[in-house]
Design a protein around this motif. Structure first.
Motif, PDB file in Angstrom:
ATOM      1  N   ALA A  14       0.803  -1.227   0.019  1.00 38.74           N
ATOM      2  CA  ALA A  14       0.005  -0.046   0.182  1.00 38.74           C
ATOM      3  C   ALA A  14       0.941   1.175   0.291  1.00 38.74           C
ATOM      4  CB  ALA A  14      -0.971  -0.054   1.434  1.00 38.74           C
ATOM      5  N   ALA A  15       1.907   1.349   0.712  1.00 41.50           N
ATOM      6  CA  ALA A  15       2.903   2.355   0.789  1.00 41.50           C
ATOM      7  C   ALA A  15       3.606   2.560  -0.513  1.00 41.50           C
ATOM      8  CB  ALA A  15       3.989   2.138   1.934  1.00 41.50           C
ATOM      9  N   ILE A  16       4.098   1.531  -1.307  1.00 36.80           N
ATOM     10  CA  ILE A  16       4.516   1.599  -2.527  1.00 36.80           C
ATOM     11  C   ILE A  16       3.552   2.212  -3.719  1.00 36.80           C
ATOM     12  CG2 ILE A  16       5.294   0.584  -4.552  1.00 36.80           C
ATOM     13  CD1 ILE A  16       6.566  -1.549  -2.634  1.00 36.80           C
ATOM     14  N   ILE A  17       2.044   1.840  -3.429  1.00 36.73           N
ATOM     15  CA  ILE A  17       1.210   2.427  -4.252  1.00 36.73           C
ATOM     16  C   ILE A  17       1.080   3.868  -4.031  1.00 36.73           C
ATOM     17  CG2 ILE A  17      -1.316   2.066  -5.049  1.00 36.73           C
ATOM     18  CD1 ILE A  17      -1.122  -1.022  -4.467  1.00 36.73           C
ATOM     19  N   GLY A  18       0.948   3.999  -3.078  1.00 37.72           N
ATOM     20  CA  GLY A  18       0.829   5.387  -2.434  1.00 37.72           C
ATOM     21  C   GLY A  18       1.667   6.299  -2.787  1.00 37.72           C
ATOM     22  N   SER A  19       2.860   5.870  -2.739  1.00 35.80           N
ATOM     23  CA  SER A  19       4.256   6.731  -3.224  1.00 35.80           C
ATOM     24  C   SER A  19       4.079   7.093  -4.859  1.00 35.80           C
ATOM     25  CB  SER A  19       5.459   5.901  -2.689  1.00 35.80           C
ATOM     26  OG  SER A  19       5.683   5.910  -1.506  1.00 35.80           O
ATOM     27  N   ILE A  20       3.652   6.149  -5.552  1.00 32.33           N
ATOM     28  CA  ILE A  20       3.414   6.054  -7.104  1.00 32.33           C
ATOM     29  C   ILE A  20       2.550   7.133  -7.218  1.00 32.33           C
ATOM     30  CG2 ILE A  20       3.159   4.986  -9.066  1.00 32.33           C
ATOM     31  CD1 ILE A  20       4.465   2.488  -7.976  1.00 32.33           C
ATOM     32  N   LEU A  21       1.183   6.799  -6.480  1.00 30.83           N
ATOM     33  CA  LEU A  21       0.186   7.737  -6.852  1.00 30.83           C
ATOM     34  C   LEU A  21       0.272   9.323  -6.510  1.00 30.83           C
ATOM     35  CD1 LEU A  21      -2.940   5.314  -5.844  1.00 30.83           C
ATOM     36  CD2 LEU A  21      -2.092   5.871  -8.125  1.00 30.83           C
ATOM     37  N   SER A  22       1.087   9.413  -5.536  1.00 34.58           N
ATOM     38  CA  SER A  22       1.475  10.766  -4.915  1.00 34.58           C
ATOM     39  C   SER A  22       1.956  11.851  -5.970  1.00 34.58           C
ATOM     40  CB  SER A  22       2.433  10.636  -3.692  1.00 34.58           C
ATOM     41  OG  SER A  22       3.696  10.189  -4.293  1.00 34.58           O
ATOM     42  N   PHE A  23       2.601  11.177  -7.108  1.00 33.93           N
ATOM     43  CA  PHE A  23       3.321  11.950  -8.053  1.00 33.93           C
ATOM     44  C   PHE A  23       2.488  12.304  -9.165  1.00 33.93           C
ATOM     45  CE2 PHE A  23       6.966   9.866  -6.017  1.00 33.93           C
ATOM     46  CZ  PHE A  23       7.813  10.807  -6.155  1.00 33.93           C
ATOM     47  N   ARG A  59       3.017  12.391   0.614  1.00 34.38           N
ATOM     48  CA  ARG A  59       4.079  11.555   0.022  1.00 34.38           C
ATOM     49  C   ARG A  59       5.121  11.073   0.862  1.00 34.38           C
ATOM     50  NH1 ARG A  59       6.596  14.761  -4.821  1.00 34.38           N
ATOM     51  NH2 ARG A  59       4.587  14.657  -5.692  1.00 34.38           N
ATOM     52  N   ARG A  60       5.523  12.072   1.822  1.00 34.80           N
ATOM     53  CA  ARG A  60       6.704  11.759   2.524  1.00 34.80           C
ATOM     54  C   ARG A  60       6.492  10.778   3.429  1.00 34.80           C
ATOM     55  NH1 ARG A  60      11.134  15.052   4.348  1.00 34.80           N
ATOM     56  NH2 ARG A  60      10.061  17.021   3.600  1.00 34.80           N
ATOM     57  N   ASP A  61       5.426  10.706   3.885  1.00 36.14           N
ATOM     58  CA  ASP A  61       5.016   9.630   4.883  1.00 36.14           C
ATOM     59  C   ASP A  61       4.885   8.189   4.114  1.00 36.14           C
ATOM     60  OD1 ASP A  61       4.509  11.314   7.038  1.00 36.14           O
ATOM     61  OD2 ASP A  61       2.731  11.801   6.279  1.00 36.14           O
ATOM     62  N   PHE A  62       4.325   8.126   2.862  1.00 36.94           N
ATOM     63  CA  PHE A  62       4.369   7.015   1.990  1.00 36.94           C
ATOM     64  C   PHE A  62       6.056   6.611   1.691  1.00 36.94           C
ATOM     65  CE2 PHE A  62       0.113   8.108   0.786  1.00 36.94           C
ATOM     66  CZ  PHE A  62      -0.715   7.124   1.164  1.00 36.94           C
ATOM     67  N   LEU A  63       6.629   7.492   1.285  1.00 36.98           N
ATOM     68  CA  LEU A  63       7.959   7.194   0.978  1.00 36.98           C
ATOM     69  C   LEU A  63       8.701   6.779   2.184  1.00 36.98           C
ATOM     70  CD1 LEU A  63       8.644  10.229  -1.416  1.00 36.98           C
ATOM     71  CD2 LEU A  63       8.508   7.827  -2.061  1.00 36.98           C
ATOM     72  N   PHE A  64       8.432   7.196   3.356  1.00 38.12           N
ATOM     73  CA  PHE A  64       9.174   6.885   4.552  1.00 38.12           C
ATOM     74  C   PHE A  64       8.860   5.385   4.840  1.00 38.12           C
ATOM     75  CE2 PHE A  64       8.356   5.805   9.120  1.00 38.12           C
ATOM     76  CZ  PHE A  64       9.462   5.893   9.508  1.00 38.12           C
ATOM     77  N   ILE A  65       7.455   5.146   4.805  1.00 32.97           N
ATOM     78  CA  ILE A  65       7.496   3.723   5.119  1.00 32.97           C
ATOM     79  C   ILE A  65       7.793   2.807   4.183  1.00 32.97           C
ATOM     80  CG2 ILE A  65       5.283   2.038   5.183  1.00 32.97           C
ATOM     81  CD1 ILE A  65       3.472   4.285   5.836  1.00 32.97           C
ATOM     82  N   VAL A  66       8.225   2.995   2.883  1.00 31.37           N
ATOM     83  CA  VAL A  66       8.678   2.297   1.775  1.00 31.37           C
ATOM     84  C   VAL A  66      10.264   2.036   2.358  1.00 31.37           C
ATOM     85  CG1 VAL A  66       9.414   1.953  -0.561  1.00 31.37           C
ATOM     86  CG2 VAL A  66       7.097   2.634   0.134  1.00 31.37           C
ATOM     87  N   VAL A  67      10.684   3.220   2.438  1.00 27.08           N
ATOM     88  CA  VAL A  67      12.235   3.239   2.915  1.00 27.08           C
ATOM     89  C   VAL A  67      12.560   2.443   4.222  1.00 27.08           C
ATOM     90  CG1 VAL A  67      14.188   4.599   3.393  1.00 27.08           C
ATOM     91  CG2 VAL A  67      12.489   5.321   1.383  1.00 27.08           C
TER      92      VAL A  67
END
Length: 277
Positions: A73-82, A115-123
């Motif tokens: 979900a975090a990966i999908i959210g990161s992609i959609l955030s752009f 976006r920062r939060d989604f990317l944080f979870i992924v990383v």
């Protein structure tokens, strides 16, 4: 003001390091791990649930869905955030109206805003997984059932006896607890909650800790880990997540997270261009 960073790092870094020292003294320098596993093993000379397929599915295979779905979900959210910041009023009006009609626009605004939060979870998940795999391969510790203590062929060693910093120590992959770390990775959500001062931040922390403890303990019952492996996994995961959170948010946001005004409107496309705010 000087006491604020001291208090933050004392609780979030100093306390886990103290717990690590306690684990080292109580478990690694004693035979407590063996005592616990012996208590489980000796009645029938096998571990309970060690060959129980239903227990394996209920406690090992199926529970993986929780961290797996969170990471996906975090990966999908990161992609959609752009996507939303690319929508320009006046240039993409038709598309914007379509997205609103399909009720996709709120989701895109949400992902852009966080976006920062989604990317944080992924990383964070990636860093945690990398650190767990690093310690597994650079300590080469065998699981209880693989050792001569419980019917296996390999010698039992402590992680510090076999640790190698610059190259793999051998084929063993049992320390720290990998399955336990999967539950503990959910503490990444706690740091997101801390950043936004969500009311249930501590509940997320307690639930993540409990999840990791349950994951790890069930593997102890099966003879695939010693108890200390679970505790070490928790310490390594916490420090990895903390350092990642500091890199993304800084200690001030984690110690005194900004409170978003209730009822504030979601950002317009042009405002979301900043994305990482």
């Amino acid at each position: 003001m000087r006491s604020e960073p001291l208090r933050f790092f004392a609780w979030n870094l100093g306390l886990p390091l103290a717990i690590a020292l306690a684990i080292f003294a109580v478990f690694d320098l004693t035979s407590l791990d063996e005592i616990i596993s012996n208590w489980l093993y000796y009645p029938n000379h096998e571990f309970p649930f060690g060959h129980n397929r239903l227990f394996e599915n209920l406690t090992h295979r199926w529970p993986r869905i929780i961290p797996d779905l969170t990471g996906e979900a975090a990966i999908i959210g990161s992609i959609l955030s752009f996507i939303w910041p690319l929508m320009k009023p006046g240039k993409h009006d038709r598309l914007l109206r379509l997205l609103e009609a399909l009720r996709i626009a709120p989701l895109l605004r949400f992902t852009a805003r966080y976006r920062r939060d989604f990317l944080f979870i992924v990383v964070s998940f990636a860093v945690i997984t990398g650190m767990i795999h690093f310690f597994k391969s650079h300590t080469s510790i065998y699981c209880p059932v693989e050792t001569t203590l419980y019917g296996g062929t390999m010698e039992k060693k402590e992680w510090f006896e076999n640790f190698s910093l610059f190259h793999e120590a051998g084929p063993g992959r049992c320390w720290p607890g990998g399955h336990a770390s999967g539950g503990f990775t959910m503490v990444a959500l706690y740091f997101v909650a801390r950043r936004h001062q969500w009311r249930h931040a501590r509940a997320i922390l307690y639930a993540s800790t409990l999840l990791g403890a349950i994951y790890g303990t069930t593997r102890v019952l099966q003879g695939w880990h010693f108890m200390s492996h679970t505790f070490w996994a928790g310490v390594i995961v916490w420090i990895s997540a903390l350092l990642t959170a500091l890199a993304f948010y800084g200690w001030r946001r984690l110690a005194s997270p900004a409170v978003q005004a209730p009822g504030s409107a979601p950002p317009a496309p042009e405002q979301a261009l900043s994305g990482l705010g």
